[in-house]
Scaffold this motif. Structure first.
Motif, PDB file in Angstrom:
ATOM      1  N   ALA A 135     -18.133  31.921 -24.421  1.00  0.00           N
ATOM      2  CA  ALA A 135     -17.982  30.687 -25.198  1.00  0.00           C
ATOM      3  C   ALA A 135     -17.051  29.729 -24.462  1.00  0.00           C
ATOM      4  O   ALA A 135     -15.941  30.104 -24.059  1.00  0.00           O
ATOM      5  N   LYS A 136     -17.516  28.495 -24.295  1.00  0.00           N
ATOM      6  CA  LYS A 136     -16.756  27.487 -23.553  1.00  0.00           C
ATOM      7  C   LYS A 136     -16.753  26.157 -24.300  1.00  0.00           C
ATOM      8  O   LYS A 136     -17.542  25.936 -25.214  1.00  0.00           O
ATOM      9  N   SER A 137     -15.854  25.299 -23.856  1.00  0.00           N
ATOM     10  CA  SER A 137     -15.763  23.960 -24.446  1.00  0.00           C
ATOM     11  C   SER A 137     -15.449  22.955 -23.349  1.00  0.00           C
ATOM     12  O   SER A 137     -14.794  23.292 -22.345  1.00  0.00           O
ATOM     13  N   VAL A 138     -15.915  21.745 -23.541  1.00  0.00           N
ATOM     14  CA  VAL A 138     -15.619  20.663 -22.605  1.00  0.00           C
ATOM     15  C   VAL A 138     -15.391  19.379 -23.392  1.00  0.00           C
ATOM     16  O   VAL A 138     -15.997  19.169 -24.455  1.00  0.00           O
ATOM     17  N   VAL A 139     -14.492  18.538 -22.886  1.00  0.00           N
ATOM     18  CA  VAL A 139     -14.158  17.267 -23.530  1.00  0.00           C
ATOM     19  C   VAL A 139     -14.706  16.132 -22.679  1.00  0.00           C
ATOM     20  O   VAL A 139     -14.498  16.103 -21.460  1.00  0.00           O
ATOM     21  N   THR A 140     -15.389  15.190 -23.311  1.00  0.00           N
ATOM     22  CA  THR A 140     -15.957  14.036 -22.616  1.00  0.00           C
ATOM     23  C   THR A 140     -15.360  12.756 -23.181  1.00  0.00           C
ATOM     24  O   THR A 140     -15.411  12.523 -24.383  1.00  0.00           O
ATOM     25  N   SER A 141     -14.777  11.943 -22.296  1.00  0.00           N
ATOM     26  CA  SER A 141     -14.234  10.650 -22.704  1.00  0.00           C
ATOM     27  C   SER A 141     -15.218   9.550 -22.335  1.00  0.00           C
ATOM     28  O   SER A 141     -16.141   9.754 -21.544  1.00  0.00           O
ATOM     29  N   PHE A 142     -14.999   8.353 -22.882  1.00  0.00           N
ATOM     30  CA  PHE A 142     -15.922   7.236 -22.673  1.00  0.00           C
ATOM     31  C   PHE A 142     -15.120   5.973 -22.373  1.00  0.00           C
ATOM     32  O   PHE A 142     -14.133   5.684 -23.048  1.00  0.00           O
ATOM     33  N   SER A 143     -15.555   5.252 -21.363  1.00  0.00           N
ATOM     34  CA  SER A 143     -14.835   4.038 -20.975  1.00  0.00           C
ATOM     35  C   SER A 143     -15.814   2.978 -20.504  1.00  0.00           C
ATOM     36  O   SER A 143     -16.850   3.296 -19.927  1.00  0.00           O
ATOM     37  N   ASN A 144     -15.458   1.718 -20.753  1.00  0.00           N
ATOM     38  CA  ASN A 144     -16.230   0.598 -20.200  1.00  0.00           C
ATOM     39  C   ASN A 144     -15.307  -0.401 -19.523  1.00  0.00           C
ATOM     40  O   ASN A 144     -15.580  -1.599 -19.488  1.00  0.00           O
ATOM     41  N   ALA A 145     -14.204   0.094 -18.981  1.00  0.00           N
ATOM     42  CA  ALA A 145     -13.230  -0.774 -18.322  1.00  0.00           C
ATOM     43  C   ALA A 145     -13.771  -1.294 -16.993  1.00  0.00           C
ATOM     44  O   ALA A 145     -14.424  -0.570 -16.241  1.00  0.00           O
ATOM     45  N   LEU A 146     -13.496  -2.558 -16.704  1.00  0.00           N
ATOM     46  CA  LEU A 146     -13.828  -3.127 -15.408  1.00  0.00           C
ATOM     47  C   LEU A 146     -12.855  -2.597 -14.356  1.00  0.00           C
ATOM     48  O   LEU A 146     -11.707  -2.260 -14.659  1.00  0.00           O
ATOM     49  N   THR A 147     -13.320  -2.543 -13.111  1.00  0.00           N
ATOM     50  CA  THR A 147     -12.451  -2.176 -11.995  1.00  0.00           C
ATOM     51  C   THR A 147     -11.879  -3.445 -11.397  1.00  0.00           C
ATOM     52  O   THR A 147     -12.615  -4.286 -10.862  1.00  0.00           O
ATOM     53  N   ILE A 148     -10.579  -3.614 -11.525  1.00  0.00           N
ATOM     54  CA  ILE A 148      -9.923  -4.846 -11.075  1.00  0.00           C
ATOM     55  C   ILE A 148     -10.197  -5.085  -9.590  1.00  0.00           C
ATOM     56  O   ILE A 148     -10.049  -4.187  -8.762  1.00  0.00           O
ATOM     57  N   GLY A 149     -10.613  -6.323  -9.282  1.00  0.00           N
ATOM     58  CA  GLY A 149     -10.895  -6.704  -7.902  1.00  0.00           C
ATOM     59  C   GLY A 149     -12.320  -6.485  -7.470  1.00  0.00           C
ATOM     60  O   GLY A 149     -12.715  -6.937  -6.391  1.00  0.00           O
ATOM     61  N   SER A 150     -13.105  -5.795  -8.303  1.00  0.00           N
ATOM     62  CA  SER A 150     -14.499  -5.541  -7.945  1.00  0.00           C
ATOM     63  C   SER A 150     -15.399  -6.694  -8.358  1.00  0.00           C
ATOM     64  O   SER A 150     -15.165  -7.353  -9.385  1.00  0.00           O
ATOM     65  N   ASN A 151     -16.429  -6.923  -7.555  1.00  0.00           N
ATOM     66  CA  ASN A 151     -17.445  -7.912  -7.900  1.00  0.00           C
ATOM     67  C   ASN A 151     -18.510  -7.254  -8.766  1.00  0.00           C
ATOM     68  O   ASN A 151     -18.912  -6.113  -8.519  1.00  0.00           O
ATOM     69  N   TYR A 152     -18.966  -8.008  -9.772  1.00  0.00           N
ATOM     70  CA  TYR A 152     -19.990  -7.504 -10.676  1.00  0.00           C
ATOM     71  C   TYR A 152     -21.217  -8.407 -10.635  1.00  0.00           C
ATOM     72  O   TYR A 152     -21.098  -9.634 -10.481  1.00  0.00           O
ATOM     73  N   PHE A 153     -22.375  -7.773 -10.777  1.00  0.00           N
ATOM     74  CA  PHE A 153     -23.646  -8.474 -10.679  1.00  0.00           C
ATOM     75  C   PHE A 153     -24.482  -8.218 -11.929  1.00  0.00           C
ATOM     76  O   PHE A 153     -24.400  -7.142 -12.521  1.00  0.00           O
ATOM     77  N   VAL A 154     -25.274  -9.209 -12.305  1.00  0.00           N
ATOM     78  CA  VAL A 154     -26.159  -9.066 -13.466  1.00  0.00           C
ATOM     79  C   VAL A 154     -27.414  -8.326 -13.023  1.00  0.00           C
ATOM     80  O   VAL A 154     -28.105  -8.747 -12.091  1.00  0.00           O
ATOM     81  N   GLN A 155     -27.717  -7.217 -13.694  1.00  0.00           N
ATOM     82  CA  GLN A 155     -28.894  -6.422 -13.385  1.00  0.00           C
ATOM     83  C   GLN A 155     -30.098  -6.920 -14.188  1.00  0.00           C
ATOM     84  O   GLN A 155     -29.950  -7.723 -15.123  1.00  0.00           O
ATOM     85  N   ASP A 156     -31.264  -6.444 -13.841  1.00  0.00           N
ATOM     86  CA  ASP A 156     -32.489  -6.895 -14.511  1.00  0.00           C
ATOM     87  C   ASP A 156     -32.466  -6.652 -16.019  1.00  0.00           C
ATOM     88  O   ASP A 156     -33.053  -7.418 -16.782  1.00  0.00           O
ATOM     89  N   ASP A 157     -31.787  -5.583 -16.441  1.00  0.00           N
ATOM     90  CA  ASP A 157     -31.763  -5.269 -17.872  1.00  0.00           C
ATOM     91  C   ASP A 157     -30.627  -5.968 -18.615  1.00  0.00           C
ATOM     92  O   ASP A 157     -30.412  -5.717 -19.802  1.00  0.00           O
ATOM     93  N   GLY A 158     -29.893  -6.839 -17.921  1.00  0.00           N
ATOM     94  CA  GLY A 158     -28.825  -7.608 -18.558  1.00  0.00           C
ATOM     95  C   GLY A 158     -27.456  -6.980 -18.458  1.00  0.00           C
ATOM     96  O   GLY A 158     -26.460  -7.615 -18.820  1.00  0.00           O
ATOM     97  N   THR A 159     -27.359  -5.752 -17.984  1.00  0.00           N
ATOM     98  CA  THR A 159     -26.062  -5.111 -17.842  1.00  0.00           C
ATOM     99  C   THR A 159     -25.365  -5.614 -16.583  1.00  0.00           C
ATOM    100  O   THR A 159     -25.988  -6.182 -15.684  1.00  0.00           O
TER     101      THR A 159
END
Length: 859
Positions: free
Chosen positions: A810-834
């Motif tokens: 028997a095992k367990s794992v913890v999963t966290s969730f983040s949507n933070a931007l990476t400071i200094g990185s360039n971001y591009f609009v993808q075909d699906d809008g993300t």
């Protein structure tokens, strides 16, 4: 309107502009400007597969058909022999519009007596279509065709030898920016490779080289292989090798071809037609050939030196009737859909001219579907339109005197409005309402700019022995995870208390809640009494339905006295906490009563629990699947809902209303499709969308895992359309609502991927649901018997499972969730809008904080 300044209302700025929304827009949504001045979400829309209307381009018997698409002009060139005009060679411009095509006036390329095979090739450097053919004297020639509107003009033809020619094929060599043609000279008793350079409307044949160790090769077809060392693969009927289908490769350096010595037989039978393409995604050539009355396909593997090192399994494409006119112009490859399309004539079926789509996987070709081109006719040629993701089809129409006709086949896929991207919303905007958009040159600070991505910690073993993980709950009073299991060594019911820190989890000592054979475990946290309630089948006590109350203190848990809620044998069960009435509801299969679906209300008092009278919610033989997670509480409508399957394994749901210690139900509603057999049912209430998400596996659909959105109204529930989140054999689905990101997270075991624990994040829109790309959270362990719970203190999901690769520890794992931007990185609009750091033609901007994006100024 041509500039943003023309759109700025009085009092507006160039950084933030108010627009009317077309459709509801979320905060942080990339938006596109519509022609009516409104904004809509950037995204993709589905394109349906379609065979467009037919259009005539030649009034007379045609043959030897070839099609090429001129990307620069956005038009096709259809080349053909017109036998009604004494065998003259013609070409005509085809203009696609939507799903249809129209034609200009045909241009005569060569006079009467033109013979045989031809190949139209698009030269991407010169932006011209180049035609290799046999002209009126029977000699091989190459000519450049220029499109002007709907008309064609031709340059001066070049010919390498004044000698009769027959079979012809050709490709464009991207790396060398040359057109390469291969043809057979019957009088010279050899097969030649010609490298040609296009300049304006002229073409120069730079070299002509005989294929070594071969004489005449019939039914020639070639494809460009765009690997690290680009090369040309061609196949055909080798008269030097017993007329077998044979494959060859060569490289081109400058204007010189160099042949690989390792040619190979693709089939040891007499060839009667060939065609080939290159599958760039699989890095395999795909060859087609005719033997007798059968069309075959086969994959061709080449190594870095161009050796034909192995062949896949030969696949029958069509058989049992005359099959022929498979030519060098019979197949194309769609690099976006990873499918090969092949056409041929089949004399034994009604739809004689067929287009089939074929996939490749692990050296095997699979027919994915087919479309009828014409119910009568014997010849067809096709060309790929990479701009519109369509295929231009030229065919001899037997329903109209074998006249030349064309049509456009639209490949199923998606389209996007990303090219009209204008900015990002700073807050949610309802459809038809006015809201603020941070436009290019401004600053987007609304947050939620990226989709949430999971990060999983390392699995932690808490029971070093066989144990089936049956239920995970979270005690929000003690801020602890509680995992209930059946221990394999003695089948006792055991519990561990876990403490989450980041993406790690640690456990206290084991506690036994039932010192007897324990099955069908389900647990819930009663936030009114601050207790964990575990429901189970006590097989050491005649299989009675039993429950017990647990109190967490630190990393320990103690239990009150067990209480029987059904003094008879029960099987599967699921428990939820009703936060309105402050009761728990236990749903179960009453084994002693024909396995009818039954429910009972429980009241916790101190460390004890008491029950009302059990109520049947469905008088059929039913099953609550083994996960014990088939129930959810809808806090918006104050309803407890159970999801289950009947004896035919069809999915149903029943809505229950608690009143005191009683519960009543509406009529059960079916949620599964048709006669689909489902398993591994789990449910979670999305309090942001006020919907219930149900996940399950469909056994009758290759074990694919799916989900559906349910809307409660009164004592009934209605459903949207089901959606697939795992297109492979899978199971043990577990759904939980993450209130930090306001999404339902579905975890499951991916049987097709080493049984790894995998998850998707769902998004509800109305009654529809979509998912992120599946992400593995146990990449070193095989996760079975998965159960999950949400930890609101850390915003993470806690998973419990049994490790199939390690004796089901028997095992367990913890999963966290983040949507933070990476400071200094360039971001591009993808075909699906993300937004993503993956480069595209639509740059959004640079992150100046984890939540703010400095948008690119369009000037």
């Amino acid at each position: 309107m041509s500039t943003l300044s023309e759109l700025i209302p009085s009092g507006g700025t160039q950084n933030n502009i108010e627009f009317v929304a077309q459709g509801t827009l979320a905060n942080g949504q990339t938006v596109a400007l519509r022609s009516d001045g409104k904004v809509e979400a950037v995204g993709e829309s589905a394109i349906a597969e379609n065979m467009g209307a037919i259009a005539e381009y030649a009034t007379g018997t045609v043959g030897y058909l070839s099609v090429a698409f001129n990307v620069a002009d956005g038009k096709y060139v259809f080349a053909y022999i017109d036998f009604a005009a004494s065998g003259k060679l013609y070409a005509v411009v085809g203009t696609p519009s939507g799903t249809d095509i129209t034609f200009g006036t045909p241009l005569e390329i060569s006079g009467a007596g033109s013979y045989g095979y031809l190949q139209a090739v698009y030269d991407a450097s010169a932006q011209k279509v180049v035609l290799g053919s046999n002209y009126s004297t029977g000699y091989f020639q190459i000519v450049v065709l220029t499109i002007s509107g709907t008309n064609l003009t031709k340059g001066t033809a070049a010919t390498p030898y004044s000698s009769p020619s027959s079979y012809v094929c050709g490709v464009y060599h991207e790396a060398e920016q040359k057109c390469v043609f291969i043809n057979m000279f019957s009088s010279l008793n050899n097969t030649m490779v010609h490298v040609a350079t296009v300049s304006g409307t002229s073409v120069t044949i730079n070299s002509s080289t005989a294929v070594p160790s071969e004489t005449t090769i019939h039914y020639l077809s070639a494809t460009y292989v765009n690997t690290t060392t680009p090369r040309v693969l061609f196949i055909g009927k080798s008269t030097s090798n017993s007329n077998y289908t044979r494959g060859f490769t060569f490289t081109v350096s400058g204007t010189t071809p160099t042949f690989n010595s390792n040619s190979a037989n693709l089939d040891t039978n007499t060839n009667a037609g060939s065609s080939c393409v290159y599958n760039s995604q699989a890095e395999r050539g795909i060859g087609f050939f005719v033997v007798g009355n059968t069309v075959y396909g086969i994959s061709i593997e080449m190594n870095g030196s161009g050796d034909l090192v192995s062949l896949g399994t030969k696949k029958t494409i069509s058989s049992g009737s005359p099959n022929y006119n498979l030519t060098n112009n019979s197949s194309v490859y769609d690099p976006l859909g990873y499918l090969t399309y092949v056409t041929y004539y089949s004399g034994g079926i009604t739809n004689r001219l067929q287009l089939q789509k074929i996939s490749y996987s692990s050296n095997t070709l699979t027919i994915e579907g087919e479309s009828a081109i014409s119910t009568s006719g014997t010849e067809v040629g096709i060309g790929y339109d990479s701009t519109n993701k369509q295929i231009g089809v030229s065919f001899k129409n037997g329903n109209d005197g074998d006249d030349g006709y064309g049509r456009v086949y639209t490949i199923a896929g998606t389209s996007t409005n990303v090219s009209s991207y204008i900015g990002i919303t700073n807050a949610a905007i309802s459809s038809g309402a006015t809201g603020e958009v941070a436009v290019k040159g401004g600053l987007s600070t609304g947050g939620n700019l990226l989709p949430y991505a999971p990060t999983a910690g390392s699995p932690v073993t808490y029971e070093s022995g066989f144990a089936v993980t049956k239920s995970v709950s979270y005690d929000t009073n003690a801020n602890k995870a509680v995992i209930a299991n059946r221990r394999g060594s003695d089948n006792y019911g055991i519990v561990y208390v876990g403490t989450v820190s980041g993406t790690s989890i640690s456990f206290g000592s084991v506690a036994v809640f039932n010192a007897g054979t324990t099955e069908y475990i389900s647990s819930a946290f009663d936030s009114n009494a601050n207790k964990v309630v575990i429901a189970y089948t006590d097989s050491s006590n005649s299989g009675y339905g039993t429950a017990i109350v647990g109190t967490v203190s630190g990393t320990s848990i103690t239990f009150g006295t067990e209480a029987v809620f059904e003094a008879a044998a029960v099987n599967g069960k699921s428990i939820v906490f009703d936060s309105t009435s402050n009761k728990v509801v236990i749903f179960y299969e009453d084994d002693a009563n024909n396995d009818y679906g039954t429910a009972v209300v429980g009241t916790v008092s101190g460390t004890s629990i008491s029950f009302g009278t059990p109520v049947v919610f469905d008088s059929v033989n039913m099953q609550i699947t083994d996960s014990g997670e088939g129930a959810a509480y809808d806090s918006a409508n104050n309803r407890a809902v159970i999801f289950y399957r009947n004896s035919n394994y069809e999915g149903y749901a029943a809505v229950g209303t608690v009143s005191g210690t009683s519960i009543s139900f509406g009529t059960p509603v079916k949620f599964s499709s048709g006669a689909a057999e489902i398993d591994y049912i789990s449910a979670a209430f999305d309090s942001a969308a006020n919907k219930i998400v149900t996940s399950y596996t469909v056994n009758t659909d290759s074990g694919y895992s799916k989900a559906i959105v349910g809307t409660v109204s009164g004592t009934s529930i209605s459903f949207g359309s089901e959606a697939t989140f795992e297109s492979a054999d899978s199971g043990y689905t577990s759904a939980t609502f993450n209130s930090t990101i306001n999404k339902v997270v579905i975890s499951y075991s991916d049987f097709a991927n080493s049984n790894y624990g995998t998850l998707v994040i769902s998004t509800i829109s109305g009654t529809s649901i979509s998912f992120t790309t599946p992400a593995v959270f146990t990449s070193t362990t095989a996760a079975r018997y998965i159960s999950t719970a949400f930890d609101p203190d850390t915003g993470s999901v806690i998973s419990g499972f049994s490790d199939q690769n390690n004796s089901y520890y028997a095992k367990s794992v913890v999963t966290s969730f983040s949507n933070a931007l990476t400071i200094g990185s360039n971001y591009f609009v993808q075909d699906d809008g993300t937004l993503a750091t993956t480069s595209s033609s639509n740059k959004a901007g640079k992150a100046i904080s984890t939540t703010a994006l400095n948008l690119v100024d369009p000037t």
